[in-house]
Enzyme design. Structure first.
Site, PDB file in Angstrom:
ATOM      1  N   GLU A 234     -36.157   5.569 -10.564  1.00  0.00           N
ATOM      2  CA  GLU A 234     -36.526   6.334 -11.763  1.00  0.00           C
ATOM      3  C   GLU A 234     -35.261   6.948 -12.365  1.00  0.00           C
ATOM      4  O   GLU A 234     -34.223   6.991 -11.693  1.00  0.00           O
ATOM      5  CB  GLU A 234     -37.524   7.442 -11.383  1.00  0.00           C
ATOM      6  CG  GLU A 234     -38.834   6.853 -10.884  1.00  0.00           C
ATOM      7  CD  GLU A 234     -39.968   7.874 -10.792  1.00  0.00           C
ATOM      8  OE1 GLU A 234     -39.724   9.084 -11.032  1.00  0.00           O
ATOM      9  OE2 GLU A 234     -41.085   7.438 -10.481  1.00  0.00           O
TER      10      GLU A 234
ATOM     11  N   TRP B 100     -34.082   0.677 -14.545  1.00  0.00           N
ATOM     12  CA  TRP B 100     -33.286  -0.377 -13.907  1.00  0.00           C
ATOM     13  C   TRP B 100     -34.153  -1.427 -13.224  1.00  0.00           C
ATOM     14  O   TRP B 100     -33.876  -1.805 -12.079  1.00  0.00           O
ATOM     15  CB  TRP B 100     -32.283   0.225 -12.914  1.00  0.00           C
ATOM     16  CG  TRP B 100     -31.239   1.031 -13.605  1.00  0.00           C
ATOM     17  CD1 TRP B 100     -31.092   2.390 -13.558  1.00  0.00           C
ATOM     18  CD2 TRP B 100     -30.224   0.535 -14.497  1.00  0.00           C
ATOM     19  NE1 TRP B 100     -30.046   2.773 -14.364  1.00  0.00           N
ATOM     20  CE2 TRP B 100     -29.494   1.662 -14.952  1.00  0.00           C
ATOM     21  CE3 TRP B 100     -29.874  -0.732 -14.964  1.00  0.00           C
ATOM     22  CZ2 TRP B 100     -28.435   1.542 -15.836  1.00  0.00           C
ATOM     23  CZ3 TRP B 100     -28.807  -0.847 -15.850  1.00  0.00           C
ATOM     24  CH2 TRP B 100     -28.106   0.281 -16.267  1.00  0.00           C
TER      25      TRP B 100
ATOM     26  N   GLN C  37      -5.984 -11.598  -9.741  1.00  0.00           N
ATOM     27  CA  GLN C  37      -4.551 -11.362  -9.543  1.00  0.00           C
ATOM     28  C   GLN C  37      -3.814 -12.691  -9.355  1.00  0.00           C
ATOM     29  O   GLN C  37      -2.745 -12.905  -9.928  1.00  0.00           O
ATOM     30  CB  GLN C  37      -4.355 -10.456  -8.316  1.00  0.00           C
ATOM     31  CG  GLN C  37      -2.992  -9.823  -8.229  1.00  0.00           C
ATOM     32  CD  GLN C  37      -2.752  -8.826  -9.357  1.00  0.00           C
ATOM     33  OE1 GLN C  37      -3.677  -8.311  -9.968  1.00  0.00           O
ATOM     34  NE2 GLN C  37      -1.478  -8.579  -9.662  1.00  0.00           N
ATOM     35  N   ILE C  38      -4.395 -13.587  -8.579  1.00  0.00           N
ATOM     36  CA  ILE C  38      -3.765 -14.905  -8.350  1.00  0.00           C
ATOM     37  C   ILE C  38      -3.666 -15.677  -9.669  1.00  0.00           C
ATOM     38  O   ILE C  38      -2.665 -16.327  -9.946  1.00  0.00           O
ATOM     39  CB  ILE C  38      -4.576 -15.706  -7.296  1.00  0.00           C
ATOM     40  CG1 ILE C  38      -4.393 -15.061  -5.924  1.00  0.00           C
ATOM     41  CG2 ILE C  38      -4.170 -17.186  -7.289  1.00  0.00           C
ATOM     42  CD1 ILE C  38      -5.311 -15.621  -4.843  1.00  0.00           C
TER      43      ILE C  38
ATOM     44  N   GLU D  82     -30.048  -2.430  -4.859  1.00  0.00           N
ATOM     45  CA  GLU D  82     -30.725  -2.577  -3.555  1.00  0.00           C
ATOM     46  C   GLU D  82     -30.025  -1.734  -2.476  1.00  0.00           C
ATOM     47  O   GLU D  82     -29.964  -2.111  -1.308  1.00  0.00           O
ATOM     48  CB  GLU D  82     -30.857  -4.052  -3.172  1.00  0.00           C
ATOM     49  CG  GLU D  82     -31.696  -4.773  -4.222  1.00  0.00           C
ATOM     50  CD  GLU D  82     -32.400  -6.014  -3.766  1.00  0.00           C
ATOM     51  OE1 GLU D  82     -32.594  -6.163  -2.554  1.00  0.00           O
ATOM     52  OE2 GLU D  82     -32.771  -6.816  -4.640  1.00  0.00           O
ATOM     53  N   GLY D  83     -29.525  -0.576  -2.916  1.00  0.00           N
ATOM     54  CA  GLY D  83     -28.846   0.353  -2.008  1.00  0.00           C
ATOM     55  C   GLY D  83     -27.343   0.220  -2.148  1.00  0.00           C
ATOM     56  O   GLY D  83     -26.771  -0.837  -1.868  1.00  0.00           O
TER      57      GLY D  83
HETATM   58  N1  CAA Z   1     -38.225   0.068   7.553  1.00  0.00           N
HETATM   59  C1  CAA Z   1     -39.330   0.781   7.903  1.00  0.00           C
HETATM   60  N2  CAA Z   1     -39.412   2.136   7.724  1.00  0.00           N
HETATM   61  C2  CAA Z   1     -38.348   2.742   7.175  1.00  0.00           C
HETATM   62  C3  CAA Z   1     -37.174   2.059   6.794  1.00  0.00           C
HETATM   63  C4  CAA Z   1     -37.148   0.658   7.012  1.00  0.00           C
HETATM   64  N3  CAA Z   1     -36.078  -0.069   6.661  1.00  0.00           N
HETATM   65  N4  CAA Z   1     -36.297   2.944   6.285  1.00  0.00           N
HETATM   66  C5  CAA Z   1     -36.883   4.144   6.339  1.00  0.00           C
HETATM   67  N5  CAA Z   1     -38.119   4.022   6.889  1.00  0.00           N
HETATM   68  C6  CAA Z   1     -39.075   5.092   7.153  1.00  0.00           C
HETATM   69  C7  CAA Z   1     -38.498   6.113   8.131  1.00  0.00           C
HETATM   70  O1  CAA Z   1     -38.740   5.737   9.455  1.00  0.00           O
HETATM   71  C8  CAA Z   1     -39.255   7.369   7.748  1.00  0.00           C
HETATM   72  O2  CAA Z   1     -40.532   7.305   8.337  1.00  0.00           O
HETATM   73  P1  CAA Z   1     -41.415   8.638   8.635  1.00  0.00           P
HETATM   74  O3  CAA Z   1     -41.978   9.078   7.336  1.00  0.00           O
HETATM   75  O4  CAA Z   1     -42.459   8.154   9.575  1.00  0.00           O
HETATM   76  O5  CAA Z   1     -40.476   9.651   9.235  1.00  0.00           O
HETATM   77  C9  CAA Z   1     -39.416   7.219   6.246  1.00  0.00           C
HETATM   78  O6  CAA Z   1     -39.298   5.822   5.950  1.00  0.00           O
HETATM   79  C10 CAA Z   1     -38.378   7.972   5.454  1.00  0.00           C
HETATM   80  O7  CAA Z   1     -37.098   7.510   5.878  1.00  0.00           O
HETATM   81  P2  CAA Z   1     -35.792   8.376   5.692  1.00  0.00           P
HETATM   82  O8  CAA Z   1     -36.030   9.759   6.203  1.00  0.00           O
HETATM   83  O9  CAA Z   1     -34.659   7.589   6.253  1.00  0.00           O
HETATM   84  O10 CAA Z   1     -35.716   8.453   4.112  1.00  0.00           O
HETATM   85  P3  CAA Z   1     -34.612   9.071   3.175  1.00  0.00           P
HETATM   86  O11 CAA Z   1     -35.298   9.798   2.089  1.00  0.00           O
HETATM   87  O12 CAA Z   1     -33.561   9.788   3.970  1.00  0.00           O
HETATM   88  O13 CAA Z   1     -33.971   7.762   2.468  1.00  0.00           O
HETATM   89  C11 CAA Z   1     -32.561   5.870   2.246  1.00  0.00           C
HETATM   90  C12 CAA Z   1     -33.369   6.780   3.164  1.00  0.00           C
HETATM   91  C13 CAA Z   1     -32.039   4.771   3.173  1.00  0.00           C
HETATM   92  C14 CAA Z   1     -31.408   6.559   1.580  1.00  0.00           C
HETATM   93  C15 CAA Z   1     -33.499   5.233   1.186  1.00  0.00           C
HETATM   94  O14 CAA Z   1     -33.959   6.186   0.275  1.00  0.00           O
HETATM   95  C16 CAA Z   1     -32.843   4.124   0.432  1.00  0.00           C
HETATM   96  O15 CAA Z   1     -32.784   2.977   0.900  1.00  0.00           O
HETATM   97  N6  CAA Z   1     -32.304   4.409  -0.792  1.00  0.00           N
HETATM   98  C17 CAA Z   1     -31.764   3.377  -1.627  1.00  0.00           C
HETATM   99  C18 CAA Z   1     -32.837   2.863  -2.526  1.00  0.00           C
HETATM  100  C19 CAA Z   1     -32.541   1.494  -3.030  1.00  0.00           C
HETATM  101  O16 CAA Z   1     -32.059   0.641  -2.316  1.00  0.00           O
HETATM  102  N7  CAA Z   1     -32.897   1.265  -4.271  1.00  0.00           N
HETATM  103  C20 CAA Z   1     -32.775  -0.014  -4.824  1.00  0.00           C
HETATM  104  C21 CAA Z   1     -33.711  -0.135  -5.941  1.00  0.00           C
HETATM  105  S1  CAA Z   1     -34.386  -1.736  -6.116  1.00  0.00           S
HETATM  106  C22 CAA Z   1     -33.210  -2.704  -6.756  1.00  0.00           C
HETATM  107  O17 CAA Z   1     -32.072  -2.380  -6.883  1.00  0.00           O
HETATM  108  C23 CAA Z   1     -33.732  -4.049  -7.056  1.00  0.00           C
HETATM  109  C24 CAA Z   1     -33.074  -4.740  -8.128  1.00  0.00           C
HETATM  110  O18 CAA Z   1     -33.113  -4.358  -9.261  1.00  0.00           O
HETATM  111  C25 CAA Z   1     -32.386  -5.992  -7.817  1.00  0.00           C
END
Ligand code: CAA
Length: 387
Positions: A127, A158, A342-343, A369-370
């Protein structure tokens, strides 16, 4: 050497390479220049099975594994990273999510046309005020009194492929007081009232992959279009991104390979100070490091692909392998494309060669995607178990 790469894997890799060279490479520069979405070649990719590689045949795909997907996506991205993005989102963020979490009816209605490429899928998590902090969203879905529909309101940003998507996997809040545990996933039909697209974003790279905001104004989503249960959305989003990150790593590898191959050819033919530039140690060092990092990326992608296939059988996770592959391959793509320019010197900076496109396209792989920072956070948290 890699006996897990079967004849079938080599066949889909060769088919993707052939299609990429013949149909995508010749149009890549035009689409980069105009920003025009390559609808025709995307449809052809669907007909060839590239839009649903891991989806079983009964649901419109070709029923292969993650390694097959990674090999094919690398070849497509080598010709054009924009096609790679469209393919990656459709395969891993949409088809994989539907396969893993969809009901039989949802699979029949949505997965079959998306996996076969007749319809285009998109994924919407971000968002305007929440990117990396994905759980902190403002959009809302409220169940009506009759319990038949959710009314969805809010703005998402996005969204890759949104301007052309028929179906969008949307993540939105149903119970804000529960924070990330109050997020729910929905399948959105984009031809229904209450859904609108914003302008297509002008971007630095992957310019032919259309990206836009989307808005919801009392969009009525039937209950049967909820993906998974209420409150499961964040975990669905994260699990789907585990798969998606292998796709982005493969895209990055394709970009890096293209830049490396161009650099080798240039080092063999370009002369300076009476010799080929490939005879200078400073160029040799660059080429050696580029090749080594490219091959290390490939190995991390293989590892992640095999880990995902194993996890599908064991029910385990492959978050670590996926994040490592995405982190390393994307930073490699950025580094390798920088060295490639650069090359090539002035020619690398010129739009007469595709090097500057590779460089612009590589940057997004470190962001979407992060980000690299998020991947490092995920990797370190997995190692320590600490938040
Ligand atoms: N698999 C399963 N469960 C997962 C998980 C995974 N990979 N990652 C986290 N969880 C679960 C955790 O176990 C936790 O569970 P509980 O509620 O039971 O405790 C819950 O999810 C929350 O996890 P976190 O406390 O780790 O969450 P957080 O708020 O600290 O966030 C983060 C973690 C890794 C930073 C996450 O927010 C993240 O990946 N952010 C990046 C977002 C992203 O990648 N966006 C991309 C957008 S899409 C895109 O780009 C597509 C495109 O256009 C091409």
């Amino acid at each position: 050497m890699f006996d897990f790469i079967t004849e079938e894997h080599k066949m889909i890799q060769a088919a993707a390479r052939d299609f990429a060279r013949k149909a995508i490479a010749p149009i890549a520069e035009h689409h980069d220049h105009t920003g025009e979405f390559p609808l025709e070649t995307v449809r052809q990719m669907g007909a060839l099975g590239f839009m649903g590689i891991e989806v079983p045949e009964e649901y419109g795909g070709v029923g292969m594994d993650t390694l097959a997907y990674a090999l094919a996506l690398t070849e497509i991205s080598k010709a054009d990273a924009s096609h790679g993005t469209i393919m990656s989102v459709n395969n891993s963020l949409v088809c994989h999510g539907l396969m893993k979490f969809g009901t039989e009816a949802q699979k029949q209605k949505y997965l079959v046309p998306i996996a076969s490429g007749q319809k285009i899928g998109a994924y919407s998590l971000t968002e305007p005020m929440s990117g990396s902090d994905a759980g902190n969203m403002k959009s809302r879905a409220v169940l009506n009194d009759a319990g038949t529909h959710y009314l969805i309101n809010g703005r998402k940003s996005w969204v890759t492929s949104a301007p052309y998507a028929d179906i969008i996997v949307l993540f939105t809040m149903t119970q804000p007081e529960k924070q990330h545990r109050g997020i729910t996933a929905f399948l959105i039909e984009t031809d229904k009232p209450g859904f609108a697209r914003g302008k297509t974003e002008p971007k630095l790279g992957i310019r032919a992959s259309a990206t836009s905001e989307i808005t919801f104004d009392n969009y009525a989503c039937p209950v049967e279009n909820r993906l998974g249960q209420e409150g499961e959305g964040f975990k669905i989003a994260m699990q789907v991104l585990d798969a998606g990150r292998i796709g982005i790593a493969s895209q990055a590898l394709g970009i890096a390979e293209a830049a490396l191959e161009a650099s080798i050819a240039y080092a063999q033919e370009r002369e300076a100070f009476g010799q080929k530039i490939g005879q200078f140690q400073m160029i040799q060092q660059k080429l050696a490091d580029m090749k080594t990092r490219v091959e290390a990326s490939r190995l991390l992608i293989y590892q992640a692909a095999l880990a995902k296939t194993a996890a599908q059988q064991s029910g385990g996770r492959y978050t670590l392998e996926s994040s490592m592959a995405k982190l390393f391959a994307s930073e490699t793509a950025m580094w390798v494309t920088t060295q490639a320019i650069q090359i090539h010197g002035g020619m690398g900076y010129s739009k007469e060669m595709p090097l500057e496109r590779y460089f612009r396209d590589a940057k997004i792989t470190e962001i979407y995607e992060g980000t690299s920072e998020v991947q490092r956070m995920v990797i370190a948290r997995t190692l320590t178990g600490l938040r």
